[in-house]
Enzyme design. Structure first.
Site, PDB file in Angstrom:
ATOM      1  N   LYS A   1      10.340   2.555   6.581  1.00 55.06           N
ATOM      2  CA  LYS A   1       9.482   3.125   7.782  1.00 55.06           C
ATOM      3  C   LYS A   1      10.129   2.471   8.452  1.00 55.06           C
ATOM      4  O   LYS A   1      10.346   3.276   9.699  1.00 55.06           O
ATOM      5  CB  LYS A   1       8.178   2.700   8.102  1.00 55.06           C
ATOM      6  CG  LYS A   1       7.000   2.975   8.158  1.00 55.06           C
ATOM      7  CD  LYS A   1       5.853   2.738   9.129  1.00 55.06           C
ATOM      8  CE  LYS A   1       5.498   3.358  10.778  1.00 55.06           C
ATOM      9  NZ  LYS A   1       4.750   4.441  10.419  1.00 55.06           N
TER      10      LYS A   1
ATOM     11  N   PHE B   1       0.772  -1.623  -0.036  1.00 58.68           N
ATOM     12  CA  PHE B   1       0.201   0.045   0.318  1.00 58.68           C
ATOM     13  C   PHE B   1       1.353   1.658   0.647  1.00 58.68           C
ATOM     14  O   PHE B   1       1.968   1.566   0.674  1.00 58.68           O
ATOM     15  CB  PHE B   1      -0.677  -0.067   1.551  1.00 58.68           C
ATOM     16  CG  PHE B   1      -1.180   1.566   1.569  1.00 58.68           C
ATOM     17  CD1 PHE B   1      -2.728   1.233   0.597  1.00 58.68           C
ATOM     18  CD2 PHE B   1      -1.168   2.122   2.687  1.00 58.68           C
ATOM     19  CE1 PHE B   1      -3.081   2.701   0.716  1.00 58.68           C
ATOM     20  CE2 PHE B   1      -1.645   3.222   2.669  1.00 58.68           C
ATOM     21  CZ  PHE B   1      -3.324   4.117   1.997  1.00 58.68           C
TER      22      PHE B   1
END
Length: 570
Positions: free
Chosen positions: A167, A117
Site C-alpha cells: 500500500k 491484518f
C-alpha cells in the site's frame, strides 16, 4: 522507444499509466483496503472495470478474456483473502498456459512479515502456479516491473504473472517512463526451430504409412490454426487433439478424427495406438490423453513441437524434439513440404488411402450415438445448441460430464471458441469464463454449458453478468448428481453413490429471476429446441434448466491409467 517524463506520479497513478501503455482496456477485480488508492484512480481512466462477486471469478474471467481475444487478461484484487481467493484461478491459467497479469495489494512494506491484518505471503503461495511473480518494494521499480510482467505473461509459453504491490508503494511518488523494447537476462524464448530437424519431419511424413497429427492448446495460443490446416491437408495426415486443442483444426474437415484420450473418440484412440508416426504440436501429452504411457503410440516414431523445451520428453519418449513457436514452425514445415515435388509419391498415396479406409471403418464401428426417448439426453441438448447457433457460439464449460459432452457434441471449426479449464479442471470456471468471453466479444453468442453441481461453485457471478448487461446463456444439464463422480462410482465403486446426490438444489429458474436474469426450464425433449430459441432471442442473461437423464454416462471412457485402447463403449 522510451517515453520520458520529469513529473512524478503516485504508484497508483503509475499503475494506471502502465496499463494504458500496455493497451489494457478491461480489468476484472474486487476492491479492498490495500488497493483503494488504485480504485481511487480508476475513474480517471477509460479502463473498464468489471466488479466480480468473488476474486476467483476475476481470474477466470480475465483468463477467458485472454483465450478468446488473444490479448493478455488483467485482474486486480486486494491483499490477504482477496489474494488467496484468486489462487485457484491463477493455478488454472498456469496449467493451461494462459497469459494473465494479476495485481494484488499488500500491506505496507514496514508491516510485511509482522502478521499484519490481511497480510499473506502471496508471492510465496503463488510461486508454484505462476510463470513469474514480483513483490514491488520501491515505487521506482513499479513501471519497469509492470512492463516485464506483461512481456513475460505473453511471450514464449504464455502464463500468469503476479505483481504484489504494498500500500505504501501505491502512495509513494516517482517519475514514470514506458520502455517498449525490453530484454530480460536469462529469459530468451526460442521461437525459431532447427531447420534440419524439420527436414527430418518431412522425410518421416513421406515414409509413413499411418501418420497422425496430435494438436494441443499451443496451436491456438500461437494462432497457428491456418498453418496447421494447410500442413495436414498438404501431407494428407489425419488430425486429433487434446481437449485444449479443440478448434485448432476444423471439426468439419474429413481429416478430423475427434478428440483423443479418456473420453476421446473410438477412431482417434485406435488411430494413435496404431500409427507409425505421431506428430505432437503444442501439446503436453497429459495423462488424460496418454493413459498408460508405456503403451501410448508404442508403434510410432514421435515428433514433438513445442515452444517450451521442458515439456518435451516430460511424459513420453520423443524421437524428434523440436523447440519453437507452433506458427513459425508450421510455416517452415509448409515451405519445406511445398518444395517437395511430389510431396507424396504413388506408393505413399496408396498407403494413405488404406489408412483412411481403416479410419472410416473405425468411425462406422462406433458412432457415439445415443437413444433420445422420453427423458432429455444431455447429448441432445448440446447437439441442439450446436444446431441452433450454427456452431458459431463461444462455448465455455464447467468441469465434469458437461465439459465432456460439450467437447464431444459441439463441433468446433474455429479456434478460440471453446473455453474450458483443461489442466486443473476447475468446477465453477464456466460462468465467470463466459463473462470474460462476453466482455471480450460483445457481438458473439456466449454459452456456458454447466452441470447442476458445478454451476453452484460460482453462482454468485450471475450478479456480475446481470449488472453489466452481459447476455450470456447458461445451459445447466441438471441430472441431480455430481455427474462425473457418480459415473466413476457406478463403474469402479459398484454403484456406491457416496455424497454425489445433488437433488437438494435451488430452483434454478427462480434463482435466475432473483438475480434479475431470465430463467427457463425444459423437462421434455420437445421443449429443448423452443427453449434454446427463446434464450438466444433474449438480449439478457438467461439461465436454462435442462432436466436430463439422471444416470447418463459419458462414453467412450478409458479407465484412468489404462491403455487408451481399453475403452468402455456405449
Amino acid at each position: 522507444m522510451e517515453k520520458k517524463s520529469t513529473a512524478k506520479y503516485t504508484g497508483a497513478q503509475i499503475l494506471m499509466k502502465a496499463l494504458k501503455d500496455e493497451g489494457v482496456d478491461t480489468i476484472f477485480g474486487y476492491p479492498g483496503g490495500a488497493v483503494l488508492d488504485v480504485y481511487n484512480e480508476l475513474p480517471n481512466t477509460d479502463i473498464r472495470h468489471i466488479l466480480v462477486r468473488q476474486e476467483q471469478g476475476a481470474v477466470h474471467a480475465a483468463d477467458a478474456y485472454a483465450r478468446v481475444s488473444g490479448r493478455t487478461g488483467t485482474c486486480l484484487v486486494t491483499s490477504g483473502p482477496g489474494a488467496t481467493n484468486a489462487v485457484t484461478g491463477i493455478a488454472s491459467a498456469y496449467m493451461d498456459s494462459i497469459p494473465v497479469v494479476i495485481f494484488t495489494g499488500q500491506v505496507p512494506t514496514p508491516l510485511i512479515g509482522n502478521d499484519a491484518f490481511q497480510e499473506v505471503d502471496i508471492v510465496g503461495i503463488s510461486r508454484p502456479c505462476t510463470k513469474h511473480n514480483y513483490l514491488v518494494k520501491n515505487v521506482n521499480d513499479l513501471a519497469r516491473t509492470i512492463r516485464e510482467a506483461y512481456y513475460i505473461a505473453g511471450s514464449g509459453r504464455p502464463g500468469p504473472v503476479l505483481v504484489d504491490i504494498p500500500k505504501d508503494v501505491l502512495r509513494s511518488a516517482a517519475p514514470y517512463s514506458y520502455q517498449k523494447d525490453i530484454q530480460i537476462r536469462s529469459y530468451n524464448p526460442t521461437y525459431e526451430p532447427n531447420i534440419k530437424q524439420l527436414q527430418k519431419v518431412i522425410d518421416l511424413i513421406q515414409a509413413a504409412k499411418q501418420p497422425v497429427i496430435f494438436t494441443g492448446g499451443g496451436v491456438i495460443l500461437s494462432d497457428a490454426s491456418a498453418e496447421l490446416t494447410r500442413f495436414a491437408r498438404a501431407c494428407r495426415v489425419p488430425v486429433t487433439s487434446s481437449l485444449m486443442g479443440l478448434g485448432a483444426f476444423p471439426a468439419s474437415d474429413p481429416l478430423w478424427l475427434g478428440m483423443l484420450g479418456m473420453h476421446g473418440t473410438y477412431r482417434a484412440n485406435l488411430a494413435v495406438s496404431s500409427c507409425d508416426l505421431l506428430i505432437g504440436i503444442g501439446v503436453r501429452f497429459d495423462d488424460r490423453v496418454t493413459g498408460k504411457t508405456d503403451e501410448f503410440a508404442d508403434k510410432a516414431t514421435i515428433v514433438h513441437i513445442d515452444i517450451d523445451p521442458t515439456s518435451i520428453q516430460k511424459n513420453v519418449a520423443v524421437d524428434v524434439p523440436i523447440v519453437g513457436d507452433c506458427r513459425i514452425t508450421l510455416k517452415h514445415l509448409n515451405k519445406l513440404a511445398a518444395a517437395q515435388k511430389p510431396l507424396l509419391d504413388d506408393k505413399a498415396l496408396k498407403d494413405r488411402n488404406k489408412w483412411f479406409k481403416q479410419i472410416i471403418q473405425w468411425k462406422e464401428d462406433n458412432m457415439m450415438g445415443y437413444d433420445q426417448k422420453k427423458i432429455i439426453k444431455p447429448q441432445y441438448v448440446v447437439e441442439k445448441l450446436f444446431e441452433l447457433t450454427r456452431g458459431e457460439a463461444i462455448i465455455t464449460t464447467e468441469v465434469g460430464q458437461n465439459q465432456m459432452w460439450a467437447a464431444q457434441y459441439y463441433h468446433f471449426d474455429k479456434p478460440r471458441h471453446f473455453v474450458t479449464s483443461g489442466g486443473l479442471g476447475v468446477m465453477g470456471f464456466g460462468l465467470p469464463a463466459a463473462i470474460g468471453a462476453q466482455v471480450a466479444c460483445p457481438d458473439k453468442t456466449v454459452i456456458n454449458i454447466a452441470g447442476d453441481g458445478s454451476i453452484q461453485m460460482n453462482i454468485q457471478e450471475m450478479m456480475t453478468a446481470v449488472s453489466n448487461n452481459l447476455p450470456v446463456k447458461i445451459a445447466i444439464l441438471n441430472n441431480g448428481y455430481l455427474g462425473m463422480v457418480r459415473q466413476w462410482q457406478e463403474l469402479f465403486y459398484d454403484r456406491r453413490y457416496s455424497s454425489t446426490n445433488m437433488e437438494a438444489a435451488p430452483d434454478f429458474v427462480k434463482l435466475a429471476e432473483a438475480y434479475g436474469a431470465v430463467g427457463l426450464r425444459a423437462t421434455r425433449p420437445e421443449e429443448v429446441g423452443p427453449v434454446i430459441r427463446e434464450a438466444l432471442a433474449t438480449p439478457k442473461t438467461v439461465m436454462i434448466d435442462f432436466v436430463v437423464e439422471r444416470e447418463e454416462n459419458v462414453y467412450p471412457m478409458v479407465p484412468a491409467g489404462s491403455p487408451i485402447t481399453n475403452m468402455i463403449l456405449v
